[in-house]
Design a protein around this motif. Structure first.
Motif, short mmCIF file in Angstrom:
data_model
loop_
_atom_site.label_atom_id
_atom_site.label_comp_id
_atom_site.label_asym_id
_atom_site.label_seq_id
_atom_site.Cartn_x
_atom_site.Cartn_y
_atom_site.Cartn_z
N THR A 284 0.86 -1.11 0.09
CA THR A 284 0.02 0.07 -0.36
C THR A 284 0.78 1.17 -0.20
O THR A 284 1.93 1.07 0.09
N LEU A 285 0.36 2.46 0.12
CA LEU A 285 1.07 3.92 0.36
C LEU A 285 0.24 4.47 1.47
O LEU A 285 -1.11 4.15 1.32
N VAL A 286 0.93 5.40 1.84
CA VAL A 286 0.32 6.20 2.67
C VAL A 286 0.48 7.63 2.41
O VAL A 286 1.48 8.00 2.49
N ASN A 287 -0.82 8.21 2.23
CA ASN A 287 -0.84 9.43 1.58
C ASN A 287 0.46 9.89 0.43
O ASN A 287 0.90 10.69 0.35
N GLY A 288 0.33 8.75 -0.58
CA GLY A 288 1.13 8.57 -1.53
C GLY A 288 2.52 8.31 -1.35
O GLY A 288 3.37 8.19 -2.31
N SER A 289 2.97 7.94 0.00
CA SER A 289 4.35 7.87 0.49
C SER A 289 4.59 6.31 0.69
O SER A 289 3.74 5.65 1.04
N VAL A 290 6.13 6.15 0.53
CA VAL A 290 6.24 4.51 0.57
C VAL A 290 6.75 4.45 2.25
O VAL A 290 7.18 3.26 2.58
N VAL A 291 7.06 5.35 3.00
CA VAL A 291 7.49 5.25 4.26
C VAL A 291 6.39 4.98 5.37
O VAL A 291 5.96 5.58 6.29
N ILE A 292 5.85 3.67 5.08
CA ILE A 292 4.63 3.12 5.88
C ILE A 292 4.64 3.15 7.11
O ILE A 292 3.93 3.13 7.94
N GLY A 293 6.02 2.53 7.51
CA GLY A 293 6.19 2.25 9.05
C GLY A 293 6.07 3.76 9.86
O GLY A 293 5.77 3.96 10.95
N ALA A 294 6.70 4.64 9.17
CA ALA A 294 6.83 5.98 9.77
C ALA A 294 4.95 6.69 9.97
O ALA A 294 4.93 7.41 10.78
N LEU A 295 4.53 6.30 8.79
CA LEU A 295 3.11 7.04 8.78
C LEU A 295 1.73 5.99 9.34
O LEU A 295 0.75 6.55 8.88
N SER A 296 2.10 4.95 9.58
CA SER A 296 0.92 4.21 10.39
C SER A 296 1.56 3.27 11.41
O SER A 296 2.54 3.08 11.74
N ARG A 297 0.31 2.88 12.33
CA ARG A 297 0.51 2.05 13.16
C ARG A 297 -0.72 1.16 13.57
O ARG A 297 -1.90 1.78 13.34
N GLY A 298 -0.57 -0.09 13.77
CA GLY A 298 -1.64 -0.92 13.86
C GLY A 298 -1.31 -1.98 15.23
O GLY A 298 -0.45 -2.30 15.62
N ASN A 299 -2.72 -2.62 15.37
CA ASN A 299 -2.62 -3.91 16.24
C ASN A 299 -3.59 -4.70 15.83
O ASN A 299 -3.97 -4.54 14.60
N SER A 300 -3.99 -5.85 16.87
CA SER A 300 -4.88 -6.84 16.02
C SER A 300 -6.23 -6.40 15.93
O SER A 300 -7.18 -7.01 15.13
N ASN A 301 -6.56 -5.02 16.34
CA ASN A 301 -7.94 -4.42 16.05
C ASN A 301 -7.97 -3.35 15.23
O ASN A 301 -9.05 -3.04 14.80
#
Length: 219
Positions: free
Chosen positions: A49-66
């Motif tokens: 995927t992309l986050v706001n068109g960016s490839v730095v997914i780890g810097a721009l998203s966070r998740g857990n099982s929910n």
């Protein structure tokens, strides 16, 4: 067992990807062999995927099982459809989510200046208690530590008071460590869940040993 990997030819894998118990989000264009390593090693499904068109997914998203939280401009419907869990935008000016949120399935530590509205969104999407704080005086707690449901590894300069707070929040012992040959912002070089982990390719043997001890993979 593969313990190190690069994404986009760089060892800062935590900047480019983020993982939970079930999924790893990677930038579009990630090599198929890299996706296969991530899936096999972490026992997850890789989603490009992309986050706001960016490839730095780890810097721009966070998740857990929910659920997953993203920065502005992200098509959350796509992620929600692919994962089957909630996906929302983090409101407010501070929304580089991966940098400012440290979370597992039971709790979250976040940037101390996050708004009440942002805190409420995090609590709702991730279904956890949310606490403001720092690690080693650093507000970008999402990169100053890595937490799973089994272990917690943080910046070597964490203070004793921060350590106590972290242990109370996550109900886990606090370990200190680095990745990628001494990088103290270890979240930038590590992907982990309760099943396994992968570190950036510059991570040394002693660093890997510390990661395995902290995250509960030492037999």
């Amino acid at each position: 067992m593969i313990r190190t990997v690069d994404i986009y030819e760089t060892p800062v894998i935590g900047v480019f990807a983020t993982c939970t118990e079930d999924f790893v989000l990677v930038p579009r264009g990630t090599k198929p062999e890299t996706c296969a390593i991530l899936e096999d090693s972490l026992d997850v499904k890789a989603i490009e995927t992309l986050v706001n068109g960016s490839v730095v997914i780890g810097a721009l998203s966070r998740g857990n099982s929910n659920g997953f939280l993203f920065s502005y401009g992200t098509d959350t419907r796509e992620v929600q459809k692919l994962t089957g869990v909630k996906a929302e935008i983090l409101p407010g000016r501070l929304n580089a989510v991966g940098n400012i949120v440290l979370a597992n399935d039971s709790a979250a530590l976040v940037h101390p200046e996050l708004s009440d509205r942002a805190i409420e969104t995090i609590a709702s999407v991730l279904e956890v208690e949310v606490y403001r704080g720092t690690i080693a005086g650093i507000k970008n707690v999402g990169m100053a530590g890595v937490v799973t449901n089994k272990g917690l590894l943080v910046h070597p300069k964490v203070t004793s008071s921060e350590r106590e707070i972290l242990e109370n929040i996550f109900k886990l012992p606090v370990y200190i460590g680095t990745t990628n040959y001494g990088t103290q912002m270890l979240g930038s070089g590590l992907l982990a869940n309760s099943k396994s982990y992968l570190a950036g390719s510059d991570t040394t043997g002693p660093e890997l040993g510390r990661i395995e001890e902290a995250l509960g993979f030492v037999e």
